[in-house]
Scaffold this motif. Structure first.
Motif, PDB file in Angstrom:
ATOM      1  N   ALA A  99       0.846  -1.187   0.000  1.00 22.71           N
ATOM      2  CA  ALA A  99       0.000   0.000   0.000  1.00 22.71           C
ATOM      3  C   ALA A  99       0.885   1.240   0.000  1.00 22.71           C
ATOM      4  N   ALA A 100       0.376   2.310  -0.602  1.00 26.58           N
ATOM      5  CA  ALA A 100       1.148   3.546  -0.730  1.00 26.58           C
ATOM      6  C   ALA A 100       0.481   4.681   0.024  1.00 26.58           C
ATOM      7  N   ASP A 101       1.323   5.474   0.671  1.00 28.70           N
ATOM      8  CA  ASP A 101       0.907   6.641   1.448  1.00 28.70           C
ATOM      9  C   ASP A 101       1.649   7.843   0.883  1.00 28.70           C
ATOM     10  N   TYR A 102       0.912   8.821   0.368  1.00 28.61           N
ATOM     11  CA  TYR A 102       1.545  10.033  -0.162  1.00 28.61           C
ATOM     12  C   TYR A 102       2.101  10.817   1.023  1.00 28.61           C
ATOM     13  N   SER A 103       3.359  10.596   1.306  1.00 29.23           N
ATOM     14  CA  SER A 103       3.959  11.169   2.506  1.00 29.23           C
ATOM     15  C   SER A 103       5.465  11.161   2.379  1.00 29.23           C
ATOM     16  N   THR A 104       6.064  12.267   2.794  1.00 30.92           N
ATOM     17  CA  THR A 104       7.531  12.348   2.874  1.00 30.92           C
ATOM     18  C   THR A 104       7.982  12.462   4.329  1.00 30.92           C
ATOM     19  N   ARG A 105       7.140  12.024   5.223  1.00 30.71           N
ATOM     20  CA  ARG A 105       7.510  12.024   6.645  1.00 30.71           C
ATOM     21  C   ARG A 105       8.710  11.124   6.880  1.00 30.71           C
ATOM     22  N   SER A 106       9.420  11.400   7.950  1.00 29.68           N
ATOM     23  CA  SER A 106      10.640  10.641   8.245  1.00 29.68           C
ATOM     24  C   SER A 106      10.349   9.282   8.868  1.00 29.68           C
ATOM     25  N   LEU A 107       9.096   9.020   9.196  1.00 28.21           N
ATOM     26  CA  LEU A 107       8.737   7.734   9.793  1.00 28.21           C
ATOM     27  C   LEU A 107       7.463   7.225   9.126  1.00 28.21           C
ATOM     28  N   CYS A 108       7.483   5.990   8.676  1.00 30.62           N
ATOM     29  CA  CYS A 108       6.296   5.420   8.041  1.00 30.62           C
ATOM     30  C   CYS A 108       5.394   4.789   9.102  1.00 30.62           C
ATOM     31  N   VAL A 109       4.139   4.595   8.724  1.00 31.93           N
ATOM     32  CA  VAL A 109       3.138   4.051   9.640  1.00 31.93           C
ATOM     33  C   VAL A 109       3.032   2.546   9.441  1.00 31.93           C
ATOM     34  N   LEU A 110       3.128   1.845  10.542  1.00 37.19           N
ATOM     35  CA  LEU A 110       3.112   0.388  10.500  1.00 37.19           C
ATOM     36  C   LEU A 110       1.894  -0.187  11.214  1.00 37.19           C
ATOM     37  N   GLU A 111       1.381   0.560  12.163  1.00 33.59           N
ATOM     38  CA  GLU A 111       0.398   0.020  13.094  1.00 33.59           C
ATOM     39  C   GLU A 111      -0.989  -0.146  12.495  1.00 33.59           C
ATOM     40  N   HIS A 112      -1.302   0.596  11.437  1.00 36.11           N
ATOM     41  CA  HIS A 112      -2.618   0.476  10.830  1.00 36.11           C
ATOM     42  C   HIS A 112      -2.548   0.981   9.397  1.00 36.11           C
ATOM     43  N   GLY A 113      -3.623   0.714   8.648  1.00 41.10           N
ATOM     44  CA  GLY A 113      -3.601   1.047   7.230  1.00 41.10           C
ATOM     45  C   GLY A 113      -4.240   2.366   6.869  1.00 41.10           C
ATOM     46  N   GLU A 114      -4.657   3.143   7.860  1.00 39.87           N
ATOM     47  CA  GLU A 114      -5.416   4.358   7.554  1.00 39.87           C
ATOM     48  C   GLU A 114      -4.702   5.364   6.660  1.00 39.87           C
ATOM     49  N   PRO A 115      -3.394   5.600   6.827  1.00 42.72           N
ATOM     50  CA  PRO A 115      -2.760   6.601   5.946  1.00 42.72           C
ATOM     51  C   PRO A 115      -2.600   6.140   4.502  1.00 42.72           C
ATOM     52  N   TYR A 116      -2.770   4.859   4.273  1.00 45.49           N
ATOM     53  CA  TYR A 116      -2.482   4.303   2.956  1.00 45.49           C
ATOM     54  C   TYR A 116      -3.738   4.362   2.084  1.00 45.49           C
ATOM     55  N   ASN A 117      -3.696   5.229   1.086  1.00 53.47           N
ATOM     56  CA  ASN A 117      -4.866   5.433   0.237  1.00 53.47           C
ATOM     57  C   ASN A 117      -4.919   4.507  -0.966  1.00 53.47           C
ATOM     58  N   TYR A 118      -3.802   3.884  -1.267  1.00 50.83           N
ATOM     59  CA  TYR A 118      -3.725   3.066  -2.469  1.00 50.83           C
ATOM     60  C   TYR A 118      -3.220   1.681  -2.108  1.00 50.83           C
ATOM     61  N   TRP A 119      -3.913   0.671  -2.626  1.00 45.51           N
ATOM     62  CA  TRP A 119      -3.609  -0.713  -2.273  1.00 45.51           C
ATOM     63  C   TRP A 119      -3.509  -1.578  -3.529  1.00 45.51           C
ATOM     64  N   GLY A 120      -2.654  -2.581  -3.432  1.00 45.34           N
ATOM     65  CA  GLY A 120      -2.590  -3.569  -4.492  1.00 45.34           C
ATOM     66  C   GLY A 120      -3.656  -4.633  -4.303  1.00 45.34           C
ATOM     67  N   GLN A 121      -3.674  -5.581  -5.229  1.00 48.24           N
ATOM     68  CA  GLN A 121      -4.706  -6.615  -5.214  1.00 48.24           C
ATOM     69  C   GLN A 121      -4.342  -7.801  -4.328  1.00 48.24           C
ATOM     70  N   GLY A 122      -3.083  -7.869  -3.929  1.00 45.66           N
ATOM     71  CA  GLY A 122      -2.636  -8.923  -3.036  1.00 45.66           C
ATOM     72  C   GLY A 122      -2.024 -10.106  -3.756  1.00 45.66           C
ATOM     73  N   THR A 123      -1.131 -10.788  -3.065  1.00 44.70           N
ATOM     74  CA  THR A 123      -0.520 -12.005  -3.586  1.00 44.70           C
ATOM     75  C   THR A 123      -0.496 -13.036  -2.457  1.00 44.70           C
ATOM     76  N   GLN A 124      -0.830 -14.278  -2.786  1.00 43.10           N
ATOM     77  CA  GLN A 124      -0.940 -15.320  -1.770  1.00 43.10           C
ATOM     78  C   GLN A 124       0.431 -15.902  -1.442  1.00 43.10           C
ATOM     79  N   VAL A 125       0.698 -16.012  -0.159  1.00 40.41           N
ATOM     80  CA  VAL A 125       1.888 -16.702   0.327  1.00 40.41           C
ATOM     81  C   VAL A 125       1.418 -17.855   1.206  1.00 40.41           C
ATOM     82  N   THR A 126       1.848 -19.055   0.869  1.00 40.10           N
ATOM     83  CA  THR A 126       1.486 -20.233   1.647  1.00 40.10           C
ATOM     84  C   THR A 126       2.754 -20.949   2.077  1.00 40.10           C
TER      85      THR A 126
END
Length: 129
Positions: A99-126
């Motif tokens: 997921a992508a977050d339009y941000s140049t902050r010095s620290l990225c957000v890991l705890e939740h997905g709220e800042p991320y406005n754009y998401w991929g479709q996902g890939t399965q890992v088993t």
């Protein structure tokens, strides 16, 4: 508009390795203006954020569950974020999303997905023997 496409998932035995790729296509801003996070969701469980990297590539962050086994990186020439996973465990099984977050902050957000406005479709890992 931003599009993200993940690839590289598959079936791997416990202890094995995989490399996931996330290609980020942008029409308005540039790749180096987006922080990117990796999330995963196992069946019946909540989505978990487990790694992220800032727009500048600095200060990568990891959840305790993957620290020391996963490495996030980005290639600005290829507009791609990579996730190198090693020593995989059955509990790593799930659908992996970037997921992508339009941000140049010095620290990225890991705890939740709220800042991320754009998401991929996902890939399965088993991870299974």
């Amino acid at each position: 508009q931003v599009q993200l496409v993940e690839s590289g998932g598959g079936l791997v035995q416990p202890g094995g390795s995989l490399r996931l790729s996330c290609v980020v296509s942008t029409s308005q801003f540039t790749f180096d203006q987006y922080a990117v996070g990796w999330f995963r969701q196992a069946p019946g469980k909540k989505r978990e954020g487990f790694s992220c990297i800032t727009s500048s590539g600095g200060h990568p962050r990891y959840a305790d569950s993957v620290r020391g086994r996963f490495t996030i990186s980005r290639d600005y020439a290829k507009n791609t974020v990579y996730l190198d996973m090693s020593d995989l465990k059955p509990e790593d099984t799930g659908v992996y999303y970037c997921a992508a977050d339009y941000s140049t902050r010095s620290l990225c957000v890991l705890e939740h997905g709220e800042p991320y406005n754009y998401w991929g479709q996902g890939t399965q890992v088993t991870v299974s023997s």
